[in-house]
Design a protein around this motif. Structure first.
Motif, PDB file in Angstrom:
ATOM      1  N   SER A  61      19.623  -0.209  35.046  1.00 24.56           N
ATOM      2  CA  SER A  61      18.771  -0.084  36.224  1.00 24.56           C
ATOM      3  C   SER A  61      19.631   0.356  37.397  1.00 24.56           C
ATOM      4  CB  SER A  61      18.094  -1.422  36.545  1.00 24.56           C
ATOM      5  OG  SER A  61      17.209  -1.796  35.519  1.00 24.56           O
ATOM      6  N   VAL A  62      19.331   1.527  37.949  1.00 19.80           N
ATOM      7  CA  VAL A  62      20.178   2.121  38.977  1.00 19.80           C
ATOM      8  C   VAL A  62      19.324   2.637  40.126  1.00 19.80           C
ATOM      9  CG1 VAL A  62      21.928   3.878  39.461  1.00 19.80           C
ATOM     10  CG2 VAL A  62      21.816   2.832  37.190  1.00 19.80           C
ATOM     11  N   LEU A  63      19.795   2.411  41.343  1.00 19.42           N
ATOM     12  CA  LEU A  63      19.123   2.888  42.549  1.00 19.42           C
ATOM     13  C   LEU A  63      20.100   3.745  43.340  1.00 19.42           C
ATOM     14  CD1 LEU A  63      16.609   2.597  44.527  1.00 19.42           C
ATOM     15  CD2 LEU A  63      17.897   0.734  45.576  1.00 19.42           C
ATOM     16  N   PHE A  64      19.806   5.039  43.467  1.00 16.60           N
ATOM     17  CA  PHE A  64      20.614   5.949  44.272  1.00 16.60           C
ATOM     18  C   PHE A  64      19.966   6.097  45.654  1.00 16.60           C
ATOM     19  CE2 PHE A  64      23.685   7.908  41.390  1.00 16.60           C
ATOM     20  CZ  PHE A  64      23.173   7.588  40.144  1.00 16.60           C
ATOM     21  N   ILE A  65      20.782   6.066  46.700  1.00 16.91           N
ATOM     22  CA  ILE A  65      20.292   6.343  48.049  1.00 16.91           C
ATOM     23  C   ILE A  65      21.109   7.508  48.600  1.00 16.91           C
ATOM     24  CG2 ILE A  65      19.875   5.461  50.367  1.00 16.91           C
ATOM     25  CD1 ILE A  65      19.718   2.671  49.229  1.00 16.91           C
ATOM     26  N   ASP A  66      20.431   8.587  48.973  1.00 13.71           N
ATOM     27  CA  ASP A  66      21.100   9.784  49.463  1.00 13.71           C
ATOM     28  C   ASP A  66      21.315   9.713  50.971  1.00 13.71           C
ATOM     29  OD1 ASP A  66      21.044  10.845  46.905  1.00 13.71           O
ATOM     30  OD2 ASP A  66      19.102  11.821  47.226  1.00 13.71           O
ATOM     31  N   LEU A 114      33.699  13.942  47.363  1.00 13.55           N
ATOM     32  CA  LEU A 114      33.000  14.826  48.292  1.00 13.55           C
ATOM     33  C   LEU A 114      31.532  14.884  47.864  1.00 13.55           C
ATOM     34  CD1 LEU A 114      35.571  17.761  48.426  1.00 13.55           C
ATOM     35  CD2 LEU A 114      35.369  15.828  50.013  1.00 13.55           C
ATOM     36  N   ASN A 115      30.616  14.880  48.818  1.00 14.99           N
ATOM     37  CA  ASN A 115      29.181  15.006  48.537  1.00 14.99           C
ATOM     38  C   ASN A 115      28.668  13.907  47.609  1.00 14.99           C
ATOM     39  OD1 ASN A 115      29.158  17.517  50.016  1.00 14.99           O
ATOM     40  ND2 ASN A 115      30.026  18.498  48.194  1.00 14.99           N
ATOM     41  N   ALA A 116      29.169  12.697  47.788  1.00 16.65           N
ATOM     42  CA  ALA A 116      28.733  11.561  46.974  1.00 16.65           C
ATOM     43  C   ALA A 116      27.445  10.974  47.538  1.00 16.65           C
ATOM     44  CB  ALA A 116      29.810  10.490  46.957  1.00 16.65           C
ATOM     45  N   PRO A 117      26.693  10.203  46.746  1.00 12.06           N
ATOM     46  CA  PRO A 117      25.546   9.488  47.298  1.00 12.06           C
ATOM     47  C   PRO A 117      25.992   8.553  48.418  1.00 12.06           C
ATOM     48  CG  PRO A 117      25.602   9.340  44.893  1.00 12.06           C
ATOM     49  CD  PRO A 117      26.912   9.926  45.320  1.00 12.06           C
ATOM     50  N   ALA A 118      25.060   8.173  49.277  1.00 13.41           N
ATOM     51  CA  ALA A 118      25.386   7.202  50.318  1.00 13.41           C
ATOM     52  C   ALA A 118      25.698   5.849  49.694  1.00 13.41           C
ATOM     53  CB  ALA A 118      24.227   7.081  51.299  1.00 13.41           C
ATOM     54  N   SER A 119      24.917   5.465  48.691  1.00 16.78           N
ATOM     55  CA  SER A 119      25.192   4.222  47.974  1.00 16.78           C
ATOM     56  C   SER A 119      24.494   4.244  46.627  1.00 16.78           C
ATOM     57  CB  SER A 119      24.728   2.992  48.772  1.00 16.78           C
ATOM     58  OG  SER A 119      23.314   2.900  48.805  1.00 16.78           O
ATOM     59  N   VAL A 120      24.988   3.406  45.729  1.00 15.16           N
ATOM     60  CA  VAL A 120      24.383   3.219  44.419  1.00 15.16           C
ATOM     61  C   VAL A 120      24.317   1.731  44.146  1.00 15.16           C
ATOM     62  CG1 VAL A 120      24.494   3.700  41.951  1.00 15.16           C
ATOM     63  CG2 VAL A 120      25.337   5.395  43.573  1.00 15.16           C
ATOM     64  N   THR A 121      23.168   1.259  43.705  1.00 18.45           N
ATOM     65  CA  THR A 121      22.983  -0.138  43.340  1.00 18.45           C
ATOM     66  C   THR A 121      22.650  -0.218  41.857  1.00 18.45           C
ATOM     67  OG1 THR A 121      22.224  -0.756  45.554  1.00 18.45           O
ATOM     68  CG2 THR A 121      21.584  -2.208  43.746  1.00 18.45           C
ATOM     69  N   VAL A 122      23.308  -1.129  41.157  1.00 19.81           N
ATOM     70  CA  VAL A 122      23.124  -1.273  39.711  1.00 19.81           C
ATOM     71  C   VAL A 122      22.817  -2.727  39.373  1.00 19.81           C
ATOM     72  CG1 VAL A 122      24.231  -1.085  37.447  1.00 19.81           C
ATOM     73  CG2 VAL A 122      24.655   0.659  39.190  1.00 19.81           C
ATOM     74  N   LEU A 123      21.854  -2.927  38.471  1.00 16.76           N
ATOM     75  CA  LEU A 123      21.557  -4.246  37.925  1.00 16.76           C
ATOM     76  C   LEU A 123      22.080  -4.329  36.502  1.00 16.76           C
ATOM     77  CD1 LEU A 123      19.317  -3.849  40.214  1.00 16.76           C
ATOM     78  CD2 LEU A 123      18.069  -5.639  39.006  1.00 16.76           C
ATOM     79  N   ALA A 124      22.690  -5.454  36.143  1.00 18.59           N
ATOM     80  CA  ALA A 124      23.227  -5.640  34.800  1.00 18.59           C
ATOM     81  C   ALA A 124      23.262  -7.134  34.484  1.00 18.59           C
ATOM     82  CB  ALA A 124      24.620  -5.039  34.687  1.00 18.59           C
ATOM     83  N   GLU A 125      23.512  -7.454  33.218  1.00 19.85           N
ATOM     84  CA  GLU A 125      23.534  -8.850  32.808  1.00 19.85           C
ATOM     85  C   GLU A 125      24.694  -9.606  33.443  1.00 19.85           C
ATOM     86  OE1 GLU A 125      23.392  -9.380  28.619  1.00 19.85           O
ATOM     87  OE2 GLU A 125      21.457  -8.367  28.385  1.00 19.85           O
ATOM     88  N   THR A 126      25.843  -8.941  33.598  1.00 21.01           N
ATOM     89  CA  THR A 126      26.991  -9.569  34.252  1.00 21.01           C
ATOM     90  C   THR A 126      27.318  -8.808  35.522  1.00 21.01           C
ATOM     91  OG1 THR A 126      28.697  -8.237  33.152  1.00 21.01           O
ATOM     92  CG2 THR A 126      27.908 -10.225  31.995  1.00 21.01           C
ATOM     93  N   CYS A 127      27.911  -9.520  36.470  1.00 23.65           N
ATOM     94  CA  CYS A 127      28.266  -8.866  37.724  1.00 23.65           C
ATOM     95  C   CYS A 127      29.455  -7.933  37.530  1.00 23.65           C
ATOM     96  CB  CYS A 127      28.568  -9.921  38.785  1.00 23.65           C
ATOM     97  SG  CYS A 127      28.327  -9.322  40.472  1.00 23.65           S
ATOM     98  N   MET A 128      30.328  -8.243  36.577  1.00 23.18           N
ATOM     99  CA  MET A 128      31.442  -7.343  36.286  1.00 23.18           C
ATOM    100  C   MET A 128      30.928  -5.965  35.897  1.00 23.18           C
ATOM    101  SD  MET A 128      34.604  -7.774  33.570  1.00 23.18           S
ATOM    102  CE  MET A 128      33.533  -7.891  32.113  1.00 23.18           C
ATOM    103  N   MET A 129      29.912  -5.922  35.026  1.00 23.43           N
ATOM    104  CA  MET A 129      29.376  -4.643  34.597  1.00 23.43           C
ATOM    105  C   MET A 129      28.585  -3.963  35.713  1.00 23.43           C
ATOM    106  SD  MET A 129      30.245  -3.629  31.531  1.00 23.43           S
ATOM    107  CE  MET A 129      31.874  -4.004  32.188  1.00 23.43           C
ATOM    108  N   ALA A 130      27.832  -4.727  36.490  1.00 19.51           N
ATOM    109  CA  ALA A 130      27.097  -4.142  37.615  1.00 19.51           C
ATOM    110  C   ALA A 130      28.065  -3.516  38.615  1.00 19.51           C
ATOM    111  CB  ALA A 130      26.246  -5.212  38.302  1.00 19.51           C
ATOM    112  N   ASP A 131      29.152  -4.216  38.906  1.00 17.71           N
ATOM    113  CA  ASP A 131      30.160  -3.737  39.848  1.00 17.71           C
ATOM    114  C   ASP A 131      30.782  -2.433  39.357  1.00 17.71           C
ATOM    115  OD1 ASP A 131      31.990  -3.624  41.917  1.00 17.71           O
ATOM    116  OD2 ASP A 131      33.199  -5.308  41.222  1.00 17.71           O
ATOM    117  N   ALA A 132      31.234  -2.427  38.099  1.00 16.33           N
ATOM    118  CA  ALA A 132      31.911  -1.245  37.566  1.00 16.33           C
ATOM    119  C   ALA A 132      30.968  -0.060  37.447  1.00 16.33           C
ATOM    120  CB  ALA A 132      32.528  -1.582  36.208  1.00 16.33           C
TER     121      ALA A 132
END
Length: 317
Positions: free
Chosen positions: A294-299, A253-271
């Motif tokens: 590195s994280v990008l939150f979009i409300d 409930l009341n979560a961000p619209a989306s979150v984007t993460v950058l990481a060395e591996t896609c497994m870690m970025a995904d999780a």
């Protein structure tokens, strides 16, 4: 494989996997046969899906879910690696990332079966302990056991791992520059033929149309976006997304619209993208800073992004 970019031919491969599609974009000298690459990449993602799917009754993950408490289950190395990563991320995130939520995912209709009211009540009311307290791994003998009944779901990490397997396959064919993806999980290796970074779009969280919110420039890094604007259920006139709240056994409930993460591996970025959806901006940003993520939150309300460890608000790497 580097040549002047005018000597290279563009290859765009793709195929079905995990209910969506995988893709690989790279350039190679004239005469290069991409078919062995396509076959090898198809085999790589098919193996991941066969081991980690909750939709395939005979998957290795479902064997583990079906096993009784205390019963050791032999598992393939790839699945052992992903389980270990998921459990460790669960510990670091304080349980925000939890691979033991398959019962809730299924009950709310985000798995192979439709939503079930009895299952929803059970998922919401049962006492919950995080998977990292329940599942024990024995890497030396490639096996796992759980201390109590629990069903596992790797949808928040398996696609990212699949992208990493695509990257491994590309390198096995001496492809040092490529853009690999499964759905919204992407990994860039090297650069484009002219030396510029690969560019990918972060989708705007719009339920009615697809449009870019921003553009990222990527070199030797992975990116994943988690959002609740594509897959949802409506309950009592309220739209609930597919990301589960591990503490409540129900959609966030009341979560961000989306979150984007950058990481060395896609497994870690995904999780981490999933974990940051659960944590939200207020709890997620301090953790992101402490881990160097590195994280990008979009409300939803303002579409204003909050970025952790980014330069100028845009994660260019």
């Amino acid at each position: 494989m580097r040549k002047t970019f005018t000597d290279l031919a563009r290859h765009a491969l793709n195929g079905p996997t995990m209910g969506t599609r995988w893709s690989a974009l790279f350039h190679a000298p004239a005469g290069f046969d991409p078919e062995p690459v396509r076959v090898a990449m198809t085999e790589a993602v098919t193996e991941v899906d066969g081991q980690m799917s909750t939709w395939k009754p005979d998957s290795d993950l479902n064997r583990l879910s079906a096993a009784g408490p205390g019963e050791w289950v032999s598992l393939p190395p790839a699945l052992m690696d992903v389980l270990a990563a998921g459990l460790e991320l669960g510990r670091i995130s304080g349980g925000a990332f939890d691979i033991g939520m398959a019962d809730a995912v299924s009950a709310w209709g985000f798995g192979p079966s439709p939503a079930d009211e009895a299952g929803i009540r059970a998922a919401r009311t049962k006492p919950r302990r995080p998977a990292h307290e329940i599942l024990e791994l024995d890497p030396a003998n490639a096996r796992a056991r759980k201390s109590q009944a629990m069903a596992f779901d790797l949808n928040g990490i398996a696609k990212g791992y699949g992208v990493d397997r695509l990257a491994e396959t590309a390198r096995a064919f001496d492809i040092g520059d490529a853009l690999l993806a499964i759905d919204g999980e992407v990994r860039a290796i090297g650069t484009q033929p002219d030396g510029s970074a690969w560019t990918v779009a972060v989708e705007a969280p719009d339920t009615k149309r697809r449009a870019a919110h921003s553009i990222l420039e990527l070199t030797d890094i992975a990116v994943a976006t988690s959002g609740n604007y594509r897959h949802w259920v409506e309950v009592g006139g309220r739209r609930l997304g597919h990301t589960m709240d591990p503490g409540r056994g129900m959609p966030l409930l009341n979560a961000p619209a989306s979150v984007t993460v950058l990481a060395e591996t896609c497994m870690m970025a995904d999780a981490w993208a999933t974990a940051m959806m659960v944590l939200g901006r207020e709890r997620g940003l301090p953790l992101a800073h402490s881990l160097g993520l590195s994280v990008l939150f979009i409300d939803w309300s303002s579409s204003v992004e909050a970025a952790g460890c980014l330069k100028d608000g845009l994660p260019n790497r």
